[in-house]
Design an enzyme around this catalytic site. Structure first.
Site, PDB file in Angstrom:
ATOM      1  N   HIS A 129      20.893 -97.051  -5.498  1.00 48.73           N
ATOM      2  CA  HIS A 129      20.712 -97.774  -4.041  1.00 48.73           C
ATOM      3  C   HIS A 129      21.296 -96.288  -3.251  1.00 48.73           C
ATOM      4  O   HIS A 129      21.689 -95.577  -3.397  1.00 48.73           O
ATOM      5  CB  HIS A 129      22.221 -98.575  -4.134  1.00 48.73           C
ATOM      6  CG  HIS A 129      21.743-100.046  -4.641  1.00 48.73           C
ATOM      7  ND1 HIS A 129      22.109 -99.307  -5.947  1.00 48.73           N
ATOM      8  CD2 HIS A 129      21.281-100.914  -4.236  1.00 48.73           C
ATOM      9  CE1 HIS A 129      21.974-100.761  -6.981  1.00 48.73           C
ATOM     10  NE2 HIS A 129      21.090-101.597  -5.537  1.00 48.73           N
ATOM     11  N   HIS A 249      23.640 -90.792   0.504  1.00 52.94           N
ATOM     12  CA  HIS A 249      23.575 -89.969  -1.164  1.00 52.94           C
ATOM     13  C   HIS A 249      22.750 -90.798  -1.874  1.00 52.94           C
ATOM     14  O   HIS A 249      22.641 -92.179  -1.692  1.00 52.94           O
ATOM     15  CB  HIS A 249      24.846 -89.831  -1.435  1.00 52.94           C
ATOM     16  CG  HIS A 249      25.758 -90.591  -1.271  1.00 52.94           C
ATOM     17  ND1 HIS A 249      26.634 -90.358  -1.202  1.00 52.94           N
ATOM     18  CD2 HIS A 249      25.626 -91.721  -2.451  1.00 52.94           C
ATOM     19  CE1 HIS A 249      27.362 -91.805  -1.264  1.00 52.94           C
ATOM     20  NE2 HIS A 249      27.292 -92.180  -1.969  1.00 52.94           N
TER      21      HIS A 249
END
EC number: 3.1.4.-
Length: 314
Positions: A129, A249
């Site tokens: 994710h 990230h």
């Protein structure tokens, strides 16, 4: 995880999965996985939640993790994110990276219980994710309106599907510093799609009294690094948008202990070797997801007009 029973198309292959040795399962996956098309995004949403086994915060049920947002009866935990299911070929270098890190950490006594996000306890690949919101929560009377507002914002934004690539390896802590994550940093994509999606998500959640992600100060001043935005966005829709490219990230592993200097040094050395292969990966971003409670809503990014068709499809 709830399972769905499907009738077998071949009575001769009715052996229960649990009766097969692991080597047989792996061989069968290897023989078929490369020939199968990827599953649609909505299929994975059917299994996006696990069965609740406790009505209170019990870290022993979650590998020692503690609930960040206390559970309040009537509130719906909510998360906005981009989901990435790496292909079989992409899982190989990612798995190798984490395995190498854990093996070398054990030699210097610095592993600290590093756990992978790539594979479930049953050996199944898991999605990764890119977060577009903090853990937030909505009352029952708000959650429907919130999702509708987010869908309208994305649909009218003009943000088209785009690709992103990986830029490096790092350790970051959550807001409460109760967990540390091994993350893949992301390069800033063409047309700044990630910053735009974060900007829209932050605007909508703040309209509903929820905290923004990656910013603790007004959107039209400075970013989380203390630097002035490096780019101006003249459109009214993007007024006040910050350049938070360094914050995006993808988490691939986690630990409950703060990485010590030895682990940080080791991580940097491993990144030098493994990023040579990972930086070739192209991640296609075509939608974001809103998970409210156990309900996942897929919000596709508007696509450009098809080639050969006019503005109205004629």
């Amino acid at each position: 995880m709830a399972l769905v029973d499907y009738p077998s198309s071949d009575e001769d292959e009715s052996v229960a999965v649990e009766d097969l040795p692991c080597s047989s399962l792996k061989r069968k996956r290897d023989e078929t996985s490369s020939d199968l098309p990827p599953l649609p995004s909505k299929f994975h949403d059917l299994y996006a939640s696990t069965t609740r086994v406790s009505t209170r915060d019990d870290p022993s049920l979650h590998g020692g993790r503690k609930r960040v947002t206390p559970h309040v009866e009537g509130n719906w935990p909510t998360h906005l994110y981009i989901e990435w299911y790496p292909s079989a070929a992409e899982y190989v270098p990612l798995t190798s990276l984490i395995s190498t890190l854990k093996d070398k950490c054990s030699l210097i006594g610095a592993e600290g219980g590093i756990r992978s996000f790539l594979i479930s306890d049953l050996g199944a690949p898991l999605p990764l994710h890119i977060s577009l919101s903090r853990p937030i929560a909505f009352a029952t009377e708000q959650k429907g309106a919130f999702v509708d507002s987010l869908q309208r914002a994305i649909k009218s934004s003009g943000v088209r599907p785009f690709n992103i690539t990986l830029a490096g390896l790092d350790w970051v802590a959550n807001f409460e510093k109760t967990r540390w994550f091994l993350v893949l940093r992301l390069r800033r994509p063409d047309f700044d799609g990630l910053n735009k999606l974060l900007h829209l998500s932050n605007k909508v959640v703040q309209e509903y009294g929820q905290p923004a992600l990656y910013t603790k100060i007004p959107l039209n001043t400075k970013n989380s690094t203390g630097k002035s935005p490096s780019k101006k966005f003249p459109s009214t829709l993007w007024a006040g948008m910050e350049d938070l490219s360094d914050a995006f990230h993808i988490s691939i592993a986690w630990t409950l202990t703060s990485p010590d200097p030895d682990l940080l040094k080791l991580t940097k050395a491993i990144a030098t070797d493994h990023m040579k292969g990972l930086d070739q990966i192209q991640i296609e971003i075509g939608e974001l997801k809103s998970k409210v409670g156990n309900a996942v809503t897929n919000i596709p990014l508007p696509k450009a007009v098809s080639v050969g068709k006019g503005l109205f499809g004629s």
